[in-house]
Scaffold this active site. Structure first.
Site, PDB file in Angstrom:
ATOM      1  N   TYR A 182       8.660  57.385  92.702  1.00 50.02           N
ATOM      2  CA  TYR A 182       7.074  57.433  92.200  1.00 50.02           C
ATOM      3  C   TYR A 182       7.225  57.910  90.852  1.00 50.02           C
ATOM      4  O   TYR A 182       6.174  57.527  90.147  1.00 50.02           O
ATOM      5  CB  TYR A 182       6.393  58.096  93.243  1.00 50.02           C
ATOM      6  CG  TYR A 182       6.220  57.448  94.454  1.00 50.02           C
ATOM      7  CD1 TYR A 182       5.323  56.261  94.411  1.00 50.02           C
ATOM      8  CD2 TYR A 182       7.060  57.505  95.713  1.00 50.02           C
ATOM      9  CE1 TYR A 182       5.249  55.456  95.666  1.00 50.02           C
ATOM     10  CE2 TYR A 182       7.140  56.709  96.694  1.00 50.02           C
ATOM     11  CZ  TYR A 182       6.006  55.669  96.832  1.00 50.02           C
ATOM     12  OH  TYR A 182       5.835  54.939  97.913  1.00 50.02           O
ATOM     13  N   ARG A 223       7.145  54.920  88.658  1.00 52.15           N
ATOM     14  CA  ARG A 223       5.825  53.883  89.021  1.00 52.15           C
ATOM     15  C   ARG A 223       4.762  54.761  88.141  1.00 52.15           C
ATOM     16  O   ARG A 223       4.060  54.285  87.265  1.00 52.15           O
ATOM     17  CB  ARG A 223       5.767  53.631  90.236  1.00 52.15           C
ATOM     18  CG  ARG A 223       6.686  52.782  90.795  1.00 52.15           C
ATOM     19  CD  ARG A 223       6.241  52.558  92.453  1.00 52.15           C
ATOM     20  NE  ARG A 223       5.070  51.932  92.477  1.00 52.15           N
ATOM     21  CZ  ARG A 223       4.484  51.730  93.745  1.00 52.15           C
ATOM     22  NH1 ARG A 223       4.906  52.189  94.801  1.00 52.15           N
ATOM     23  NH2 ARG A 223       3.140  50.875  93.755  1.00 52.15           N
ATOM     24  N   GLN A 265      -5.732  48.063  97.507  1.00 51.71           N
ATOM     25  CA  GLN A 265      -4.589  48.764  98.049  1.00 51.71           C
ATOM     26  C   GLN A 265      -3.407  49.187  96.883  1.00 51.71           C
ATOM     27  O   GLN A 265      -2.547  49.663  97.218  1.00 51.71           O
ATOM     28  CB  GLN A 265      -3.705  47.447  98.726  1.00 51.71           C
ATOM     29  CG  GLN A 265      -4.619  47.030 100.052  1.00 51.71           C
ATOM     30  CD  GLN A 265      -3.976  45.597 100.484  1.00 51.71           C
ATOM     31  OE1 GLN A 265      -2.799  45.431 101.417  1.00 51.71           O
ATOM     32  NE2 GLN A 265      -4.486  44.636  99.866  1.00 51.71           N
ATOM     33  N   ASN A 266      -3.900  49.069  95.863  1.00 54.75           N
ATOM     34  CA  ASN A 266      -3.061  49.344  94.810  1.00 54.75           C
ATOM     35  C   ASN A 266      -3.110  50.562  94.616  1.00 54.75           C
ATOM     36  O   ASN A 266      -4.232  51.577  94.559  1.00 54.75           O
ATOM     37  CB  ASN A 266      -3.402  48.613  93.699  1.00 54.75           C
ATOM     38  CG  ASN A 266      -3.316  47.053  93.407  1.00 54.75           C
ATOM     39  OD1 ASN A 266      -2.753  46.555  94.568  1.00 54.75           O
ATOM     40  ND2 ASN A 266      -3.838  46.234  92.921  1.00 54.75           N
ATOM     41  N   ASP A 302      -1.893  51.726  91.490  1.00 56.26           N
ATOM     42  CA  ASP A 302      -2.218  51.925  90.052  1.00 56.26           C
ATOM     43  C   ASP A 302      -3.623  52.507  89.845  1.00 56.26           C
ATOM     44  O   ASP A 302      -4.508  52.540  90.473  1.00 56.26           O
ATOM     45  CB  ASP A 302      -1.548  50.805  89.385  1.00 56.26           C
ATOM     46  CG  ASP A 302      -2.873  49.584  89.492  1.00 56.26           C
ATOM     47  OD1 ASP A 302      -4.014  49.740  89.327  1.00 56.26           O
ATOM     48  OD2 ASP A 302      -2.248  48.559  89.940  1.00 56.26           O
ATOM     49  N   HIS A 330      -4.892  53.013  99.890  1.00 56.22           N
ATOM     50  CA  HIS A 330      -3.362  53.425  99.826  1.00 56.22           C
ATOM     51  C   HIS A 330      -2.921  54.532  98.991  1.00 56.22           C
ATOM     52  O   HIS A 330      -1.761  54.599  99.003  1.00 56.22           O
ATOM     53  CB  HIS A 330      -2.689  52.164  99.467  1.00 56.22           C
ATOM     54  CG  HIS A 330      -2.405  51.114 100.797  1.00 56.22           C
ATOM     55  ND1 HIS A 330      -1.940  49.877 100.800  1.00 56.22           N
ATOM     56  CD2 HIS A 330      -2.900  51.318 102.267  1.00 56.22           C
ATOM     57  CE1 HIS A 330      -2.130  49.146 101.691  1.00 56.22           C
ATOM     58  NE2 HIS A 330      -2.801  50.027 102.606  1.00 56.22           N
ATOM     59  N   ASN A 370      -5.762  33.887  95.063  1.00 55.16           N
ATOM     60  CA  ASN A 370      -4.430  34.354  95.196  1.00 55.16           C
ATOM     61  C   ASN A 370      -3.235  33.174  94.336  1.00 55.16           C
ATOM     62  O   ASN A 370      -3.618  32.142  94.815  1.00 55.16           O
ATOM     63  CB  ASN A 370      -4.097  34.647  96.412  1.00 55.16           C
ATOM     64  CG  ASN A 370      -2.824  35.752  96.761  1.00 55.16           C
ATOM     65  OD1 ASN A 370      -3.181  36.931  96.257  1.00 55.16           O
ATOM     66  ND2 ASN A 370      -1.772  35.339  97.242  1.00 55.16           N
ATOM     67  N   GLU A 389      -0.602  30.947  99.134  1.00 55.66           N
ATOM     68  CA  GLU A 389      -1.529  30.964 100.298  1.00 55.66           C
ATOM     69  C   GLU A 389      -1.017  32.038 100.852  1.00 55.66           C
ATOM     70  O   GLU A 389       0.077  32.581 101.181  1.00 55.66           O
ATOM     71  CB  GLU A 389      -1.357  29.875 101.070  1.00 55.66           C
ATOM     72  CG  GLU A 389      -1.973  28.681 100.589  1.00 55.66           C
ATOM     73  CD  GLU A 389      -1.665  27.590 101.643  1.00 55.66           C
ATOM     74  OE1 GLU A 389      -1.311  27.817 103.031  1.00 55.66           O
ATOM     75  OE2 GLU A 389      -2.235  26.329 101.192  1.00 55.66           O
ATOM     76  N   ALA A 447      -5.285  35.296  89.159  1.00 52.53           N
ATOM     77  CA  ALA A 447      -6.533  36.057  89.101  1.00 52.53           C
ATOM     78  C   ALA A 447      -7.288  36.368  87.903  1.00 52.53           C
ATOM     79  O   ALA A 447      -8.396  36.065  87.530  1.00 52.53           O
ATOM     80  CB  ALA A 447      -6.398  37.581  89.850  1.00 52.53           C
TER      81      ALA A 447
HETATM   82  N1  APR Z   1      -2.941  36.541  90.445  1.00 44.91           N
HETATM   83  C1  APR Z   1      -3.096  36.492  91.712  1.00 44.91           C
HETATM   84  N2  APR Z   1      -2.443  36.652  92.747  1.00 44.91           N
HETATM   85  C2  APR Z   1      -0.963  36.883  92.502  1.00 44.91           C
HETATM   86  C3  APR Z   1      -0.653  36.995  90.921  1.00 44.91           C
HETATM   87  C4  APR Z   1      -1.875  36.665  89.772  1.00 44.91           C
HETATM   88  N3  APR Z   1      -1.337  36.815  88.673  1.00 44.91           N
HETATM   89  N4  APR Z   1       0.401  37.312  91.072  1.00 44.91           N
HETATM   90  C5  APR Z   1       0.947  37.357  92.435  1.00 44.91           C
HETATM   91  N5  APR Z   1      -0.006  37.162  93.061  1.00 44.91           N
HETATM   92  C6  APR Z   1      -0.175  37.181  94.468  1.00 44.91           C
HETATM   93  C7  APR Z   1       1.187  36.926  95.359  1.00 44.91           C
HETATM   94  O1  APR Z   1       1.089  35.427  95.483  1.00 44.91           O
HETATM   95  C8  APR Z   1       1.128  37.466  96.543  1.00 44.91           C
HETATM   96  O2  APR Z   1       0.608  36.695  97.697  1.00 44.91           O
HETATM   97  O3  APR Z   1      -0.306  38.562  95.035  1.00 44.91           O
HETATM   98  C9  APR Z   1       0.185  38.695  96.288  1.00 44.91           C
HETATM   99  C10 APR Z   1       0.934  40.091  96.380  1.00 44.91           C
HETATM  100  O4  APR Z   1       1.440  40.441  97.357  1.00 44.91           O
HETATM  101  P1  APR Z   1       2.182  41.860  97.892  1.00 44.91           P
HETATM  102  O5  APR Z   1       3.631  41.899  96.961  1.00 44.91           O
HETATM  103  O6  APR Z   1       2.358  41.722  99.187  1.00 44.91           O
HETATM  104  O7  APR Z   1       1.216  43.065  97.610  1.00 44.91           O
HETATM  105  P2  APR Z   1       0.376  43.453  98.545  1.00 44.91           P
HETATM  106  O8  APR Z   1      -0.605  42.405  99.488  1.00 44.91           O
HETATM  107  O9  APR Z   1      -0.881  44.245  97.582  1.00 44.91           O
HETATM  108  O10 APR Z   1       0.842  44.383  99.443  1.00 44.91           O
HETATM  109  C11 APR Z   1       0.052  45.492 100.347  1.00 44.91           C
HETATM  110  O11 APR Z   1       2.137  46.394 101.026  1.00 44.91           O
HETATM  111  O12 APR Z   1       3.899  47.631 100.643  1.00 44.91           O
HETATM  112  C12 APR Z   1       2.707  47.715 100.828  1.00 44.91           C
HETATM  113  O13 APR Z   1       1.492  49.656 100.290  1.00 44.91           O
HETATM  114  C13 APR Z   1       1.936  48.346  99.562  1.00 44.91           C
HETATM  115  O14 APR Z   1      -0.246  48.242  98.956  1.00 44.91           O
HETATM  116  C14 APR Z   1       0.818  47.387  99.229  1.00 44.91           C
HETATM  117  C15 APR Z   1       0.715  46.536 100.585  1.00 44.91           C
END
Ligand code: APR
Length: 238
Positions: free
Chosen positions: A59, A62, A94-95, A97, A112, A207, A210, A225
């Site tokens: 952490y 990060r 959920q981020n 940051d 989170h 996203n 999918e 995004a």
């Molecule tokens: N624009 C839009 N979507 C994007 C981009 C982008 N530039 N780059 C990546 N993605 C998408 C990916 O296709 C993916 O579906 O963002 C998604 C990220 O998914 P994860 O890595 O699973 O992240 P997240 O959904 O935030 O994870 C949820 O999981 O481990 C835990 O606590 C952690 O909050 C986190 C939670």
């Protein structure tokens, strides 16, 4: 077709994808955080008990990265949407940051947790600690009590996300529910779209790929995004 006015209630759920273009790794990509670190080693209460040094260093890395990244156009477009909707807008992220708040979002829930913040497990106080001395420390002691080892204010696996009652209340009431940059793997966040749908909201997704809950979206925009969201928001608020 999305039509909004100042009275439209909108809840946006963001995930790691919205910060990807700022240079922060997502979790489940091929080079993502969970490909390089085992969740059970760094992101559970058990890991913190068993090997606090490993968890702390993960952490701290990060936290340090936050000093090198900036909000991107996707973060900023959600500020534009909030300015248009005022209190009818809620951003749930959920981020962990701080890019949404640095972009200027105010109605914001970090479900989170937050990398910036450390928490005392003894007196339960939280502290925003991003000064150099905290970013380079082996551990940080509690300024309030005798605890020598504050923990990251992060919701680890097996822990309960923050502010769930407020989140559910807003989602049950919203007209539009939007997901941005989240893969739909992690509950309860991934299930908020079901709640919104049942309540009659229009569900919109942005996203790169999918997501798992793709089928729940009424309207889906596939791509980055940072490229898609500013245009969408401009269309909505103009
Ligand atoms: N624009 C839009 N979507 C994007 C981009 C982008 N530039 N780059 C990546 N993605 C998408 C990916 O296709 C993916 O579906 O963002 C998604 C990220 O998914 P994860 O890595 O699973 O992240 P997240 O959904 O935030 O994870 C949820 O999981 O481990 C835990 O606590 C952690 O909050 C986190 C939670």
């Amino acid at each position: 077709m999305v039509e909004i006015n100042h009275a439209t209630k909108v809840v946006v759920l963001t995930g790691a994808g919205i910060s990807a273009e700022s240079g922060i790794k997502t979790f489940r990509a091929a080079d993502g955080l969970w490909e390089n670190h085992a969740i059970e080693d760094v992101a559970t209460p058990h890991a913190w008990k068993k090997n606090p040094e490993l968890v702390w260093n993960f952490y701290q890395g990060r936290r340090n990265q936050l000093t090198e990244v900036e909000p991107n156009p996707a973060h900023k477009s959600l500020v534009t949407l909030e300015e248009f909707l005022g209190d009818n807008f809620l951003l749930v992220t959920q981020n962990v940051d701080d890019l949404h708040s640095r972009a200027g979002s105010n109605n914001l829930i970090h479900m989170h947790g937050e990398l910036r913040i450390l928490r005392c497990e003894q007196c339960h106080e939280t502290f925003d600690m991003m000064q150099q001395e905290h970013l380079t420390a082996d551990y940080v002691a509690c300024p309030n009590c005798a605890n020598q080892r504050l923990r990251p204010h992060i919701v680890w696996f097996h822990e309960m996300p923050f502010q769930l009652p407020e989140i559910y209340a807003a989602v049950e009431e919203c007209d539009i529910f939007m997901t941005v940059g989240t893969s739909g793997h992690v509950y309860p966040a991934a299930g908020l779209i079901d709640v919104a749908k049942q309540a009659g909201a229009l569900c919109v997704g942005v996203n790169l790929d999918e997501p798992m809950n793709y089928g729940m979206h009424d309207e889906f925009h596939q791509g980055k995004a940072g490229e898609l969201l500013p245009n969408l928001v401009d269309e909505w608020v103009s």
